[in-house]
Design an enzyme around this catalytic site. Structure first.
Site, PDB file in Angstrom:
ATOM      1  N   GLU A 331       0.833  -1.199   0.000  1.00  0.00           N
ATOM      2  CA  GLU A 331       0.000   0.000   0.000  1.00  0.00           C
ATOM      3  C   GLU A 331       0.868   1.249   0.000  1.00  0.00           C
ATOM      4  O   GLU A 331       1.808   1.371   0.798  1.00  0.00           O
ATOM      5  CB  GLU A 331      -0.893   0.047   1.243  1.00  0.00           C
ATOM      6  CG  GLU A 331      -1.964  -1.021   1.302  1.00  0.00           C
ATOM      7  CD  GLU A 331      -2.812  -0.920   2.562  1.00  0.00           C
ATOM      8  OE1 GLU A 331      -3.977  -1.352   2.513  1.00  0.00           O
ATOM      9  OE2 GLU A 331      -2.315  -0.419   3.588  1.00  0.00           O
ATOM     10  N   CYS A 332       0.566   2.181  -0.861  1.00  0.00           N
ATOM     11  CA  CYS A 332       1.121   3.525  -0.878  1.00  0.00           C
ATOM     12  C   CYS A 332       2.649   3.530  -0.800  1.00  0.00           C
ATOM     13  O   CYS A 332       3.310   3.296  -1.802  1.00  0.00           O
ATOM     14  CB  CYS A 332       0.503   4.364   0.233  1.00  0.00           C
ATOM     15  SG  CYS A 332       0.586   6.148  -0.101  1.00  0.00           S
TER      16      CYS A 332
END
Length: 455
Positions: A331-332
């Site tokens: 994620e991210c």
């Protein structure tokens, strides 16, 4: 169940509620109380201060990403062995998902948990007008249990006394703290907000200073009494149990570069019998042994890009894991790390893992912020076809050199107000990576979103 509880909310962002909430948590903990901290909304950094102040993991309460019923149950479970719960609000009291209602706001959480609210007002540049603001908040929604105010950044004793009298006359509610403007108990911030306490810094000193500030400027005894006035929780701590996990051990990247995780997300794995095995992409040269999947969360890889690039051994380990068909979810910040390179704010380019085509290039302005609803672009090990999940986006980098398509994307972002779906992230074999932070507490393994070792 009747747990004393109190929300420290703000009239708007930047009023000082993190310092005051953390200081109150620390002050009560120093009194020997078991304090369970919470943060409203999708925030990873403020909770690190809460955890440092109390010695207990701070948990997020987000009634947009997670159903209110499940938020209530998560809250009840977390406070089962606590003496008091202190909840820091998000943004302004009524700010949430949109402009037409207060879904996802601190106000919604206050109603849901029957939790008294103390509102922090920044009065540095106002006098009697602060009473008008206070009156507006007190009367805007009668079903929000607002019980008092804290005046922050007061210019002088006379200023504080005058504003206090005006606010109390206008609202009939007490002012429970008057904090002087020169009380510079502040934590450093940068492009994603405050600096997480997992990074080097004098965070313990900050917590002690915040606790002292609250004890000297606020009526702590009155705040505790208001917390005790909260009615019994109208719901049990029952939660659906996740189904059996296909994995026994999951490697989770946790260090100064990667530390954005919701504690309830990790609890999902634990409840399914999974052992969470931390590792550091910055310092470790090998992955943990016998892990069956990898989770690389968000964080600040751009600030540690040189160290991540120098750790060629770990980058090779991750490429080998992908080649061996080990499931990887990122994620991210983890997504950025898996790209070919990161270019920092200073314009320096550092090679990264190279599992995601293209590069992350830091921008001088925020690229994306907001809630999103997604579904898998195609079935993958994280989510089955047709499952809708909720999460949020908050990043300052652009993904350059590659354009996701529905055939290669991890998710499809569903339209908020008309328009079509937008492909987001990257999927290849058993790699699923994107900028989206998903709150898995809203679905729980064993539901229709259960990850599979087979996909």
């Amino acid at each position: 169940m009747n747990i004393p509880r109190l929300i420290v909310a703000g009239a708007h962002s930047g009023v000082g509620k993190t310092t005051l909430a953390t200081g109150l948590m620390a002050a009560l903990t120093r009194q020997g109380r078991t304090v369970q901290p919470f943060k409203v909304g999708p925030d990873y950094i403020d909770p690190t201060y809460h955890t440092l102040a109390t010695g207990r993991p701070s948990r997020n309460l987000d009634t947009w990403m997670v159903s209110p019923e499940r938020v209530a149950a998560l809250f009840a479970r977390a406070v089962a062995d606590a003496d008091v719960a202190i909840i820091e609000g998000v943004m302004g009291l009524f700010d949430g998902y949109g402009y037409d209602d207060d879904r996802g706001s601190t106000a919604e959480v206050a109603r849901l948990l029957h939790a008294p609210v103390v509102l922090v007002l920044d009065v540095a540049r106002v006098a009697r007008s602060a009473a008008a603001v206070a009156h507006g908040f007190a009367t805007f929604a009668q079903d929000v249990p607002l019980v008092g105010f804290i005046l922050n950044r007061v210019g002088s004793a006379a200023h504080g006394d005058g504003v206090r009298r005006a606010v109390e006359r206008a609202t009939g509610l007490p002012v429970l703290g008057v904090v002087p403007r020169e009380a510079r108990v502040q934590v450093p911030s940068r492009h994603l907000g405050l600096v997480p306490t997992v990074e080097p810094g004098a965070w313990a000193a900050f917590v002690e200073e915040a606790a002292t500030l609250v004890k000297q400027t606020c009526d702590v005894a009155a705040l505790v009494q208001l917390a005790r006035g909260a009615s019994a929780l109208p719901f049990p701590a029952d939660l659906p149990q996740p189904g059996p996990s296909p994995f026994r051990r999951i490697g989770v990247a946790r260090d100064e570069a990667f530390n954005f995780y919701y504690e309830d997300n990790l609890d999902v794995w634990r409840a399914a019998g999974v052992e969470i095995v931390p590792f550091s992409p910055v310092r470790d040269h090998t992955l943990p042994s016998n892990v069956e999947a990898l989770y690389i969360g968000g964080g600040f890889p751009e600030l540690y890009a040189e160290s991540l690039a120098e750790n060629a051994a770990m980058r090779a380990e991750l490429r080998a894991a992908h080649a061996a068909n080990v499931p990887i979810y990122a994620e991210c910040g983890g997504f950025m790390y898996l790209m070919n390179a990161i270019t920092t704010h200073a314009g320096q380019r550092f090679p990264m893992v190279g599992l995601v085509p293209g590069e992350a290039v830091m921008q001088q302005r925020r690229v994306r912020l907001g809630y999103v609803e997604v579904e898998p672009a195609a079935p993958h090990w994280v989510a089955r076809a047709g499952v809708r999940l909720r999460g949020h986006l908050f990043h300052w980098s652009r993904w350059e050199g590659y354009t996701p398509t529905p055939e290669s994307a991890a998710w499809l972002v569903l339209p908020r107000r008309g328009g079509g779906v937008q492909p987001e992230g990257y999927r290849h074999r058993r790699l699923v990576a994107s900028y989206v932070h998903v709150h898995w507490g809203g679905t729980w393994w064993g539901d229709s979103s259960c990850p599979s070792a087979k996909r």
